[in-house]
Design an enzyme around this catalytic site. Structure first.
Site, PDB file in Angstrom:
ATOM      1  N   LYS A  28     138.955  89.275  80.699  1.00  0.00           N
ATOM      2  CA  LYS A  28     139.365  90.633  80.345  1.00  0.00           C
ATOM      3  C   LYS A  28     140.345  90.630  79.174  1.00  0.00           C
ATOM      4  CE  LYS A  28     138.972  91.790  85.256  1.00  0.00           C
ATOM      5  NZ  LYS A  28     139.704  92.202  86.466  1.00  0.00           N
ATOM      6  N   ARG A  72     140.768  72.039  82.587  1.00  0.00           N
ATOM      7  CA  ARG A  72     139.751  71.734  81.588  1.00  0.00           C
ATOM      8  C   ARG A  72     139.619  72.936  80.671  1.00  0.00           C
ATOM      9  NH1 ARG A  72     133.913  68.977  82.459  1.00  0.00           N
ATOM     10  NH2 ARG A  72     135.355  67.217  82.501  1.00  0.00           N
ATOM     11  N   ARG A  90     130.990  67.315  88.321  1.00  0.00           N
ATOM     12  CA  ARG A  90     131.542  66.026  88.742  1.00  0.00           C
ATOM     13  C   ARG A  90     133.070  66.014  88.749  1.00  0.00           C
ATOM     14  NH1 ARG A  90     126.969  65.585  86.295  1.00  0.00           N
ATOM     15  NH2 ARG A  90     125.384  64.060  86.869  1.00  0.00           N
ATOM     16  N   THR A  91     133.666  66.413  87.636  1.00  0.00           N
ATOM     17  CA  THR A  91     135.124  66.310  87.519  1.00  0.00           C
ATOM     18  C   THR A  91     135.837  67.260  88.464  1.00  0.00           C
ATOM     19  OG1 THR A  91     134.901  65.647  85.196  1.00  0.00           O
ATOM     20  CG2 THR A  91     137.065  66.407  85.917  1.00  0.00           C
TER      21      THR A  91
END
Length: 331
Positions: free
Chosen positions: A106, A128, A78-79
């Site tokens: 990595k 995020r 959604r975001t």
């Protein structure tokens, strides 16, 4: 016949939102960083974006020539898609960076990633991250604007803004309402951001949860705290349900999902304690039959799909507010 561009409320073309002073913030990391008038301004800006998103032709030139990178270290549907749509509707070049296939897997550190991205000279990073404070740290290492799209159990500011806009659209006001936030308060960044924002706008806030899902010091954020859901829902204008955040919990939070639903799941019987014109919200994703009855989620009091629509408008408004105009001056 050519499609004309939609006009905003003042009659101007919405390539740039007219009538708003330069926004004083460079980043959006926390609701706590915003003054009350800045919160209201972002809601007003977002309200002006709603008709733009409802037009047949939605492409604007507001952020033409700007580059937006969506950097999500946690899964999101959604975001991330909402920010992507918002940026593209404003004319930005939007890049979604897949962290799972990046150098982070990595062994590259967050600081290394910040330096690499900064060298590409983006105009805004939407981030995020699973760690609280990671987005703020990154904002100190780059030369562009940074928007917090959720950092651990800390904050999710644009979710709180879209929730407030949804409330204002349905209730006509925000101040003076009583809003109950129910569920996993301890692990929810949505709850924290909403409590900060609603408190700043003179809302009476209630949190409702079992003691195991109430964080220490919650009394400093919420007006009232309840462990009995039926009692907590009495006379409220808005019910905001939260999902159980198993991925952020330490240890067992509840005896069983069945028992949790019995005492804290929103069903018709519990909802009767609220006002007759109550609206029901949920930031998603929903656990149907755990924190909310499907009949309530899809029923006439639910505004959950409206929250999704308001999310695009809010994120358009935030991007428009934070990014400088074509001359480099903040708006």
């Amino acid at each position: 016949m050519a499609q004309s561009s939609p006009a905003n409320a003042s009659g101007d073309l919405p390539g740039r939102l007219a009538g708003f002073p330069p926004f004083s913030q460079r980043h959006l990391i926390s609701i706590a960083d915003l003054a009350q008038h800045e919160i209201v301004e972002l809601l007003d800006r977002a309200e002006r974006m709603i008709p733009v998103s409802r037009q047949e032709r939605k492409s604007l030139s507001t952020l033409s020539g700007k580059t937006q990178i969506n950097l999500f270290f946690e899964p999101s549907t959604r975001t991330q898609s909402s920010f992507e749509i918002a940026g593209k509707r404003l004319g930005a070049l939007v890049v979604n960076m897949s962290v799972r296939t990046s150098s982070v897997t990595k062994g590259e550190t967050l600081i290394d990633t910040a330096a690499t991205l900064n060298a590409m000279r983006p105009d805004v990073l939407v981030v995020r991250h699973s760690a609280a404070g990671a987005v703020e740290l990154l904002s100190q290492k780059v030369g562009c604007s940074v928007i917090n799209a959720g950092d651990g159990a800390h904050e999710h500011p644009t979710q709180a803004l879209l929730d407030a806009l949804t409330i204002r659209q349905h209730k006509g006001r925000i101040a003076g309402l009583t809003v109950a936030i129910c569920g996993d308060i301890a692990n929810s960044r949505v709850a924290r951001s909403n409590l900060l924002l609603l408190g700043a706008l003179n809302v009476r806030t209630r949190v409702i949860a079992p003691k195991t899902l109430l964080p220490a010091g919650i009394e400093q954020l919420a007006t009232e705290v309840f462990t009995d859901m039926e009692e907590g829902l009495k006379g409220v204008d808005v019910v905001m349900m939260l999902r159980l955040q198993h991925e952020r919990a330490n240890g067992k939070m509840i005896p069983s999902v069945r028992e949790y639903y019995r005492f804290y799941g929103l069903d018709a019987a519990k909802l009767k304690n609220a006002k007759p014109d109550v609206i029901v919200m949920h930031p998603g994703p929903m656990n149907r039959g755990v924190e909310i009855d499907p009949a309530i989620a899809d029923g006439p009091r639910s505004v959950i799909t409206d929250q999704v629509e308001m999310g695009v408008a809010v994120r358009m408004a935030v991007l428009d507010a934070l990014l400088p105009d074509s001359n480099g001056a903040p708006r």
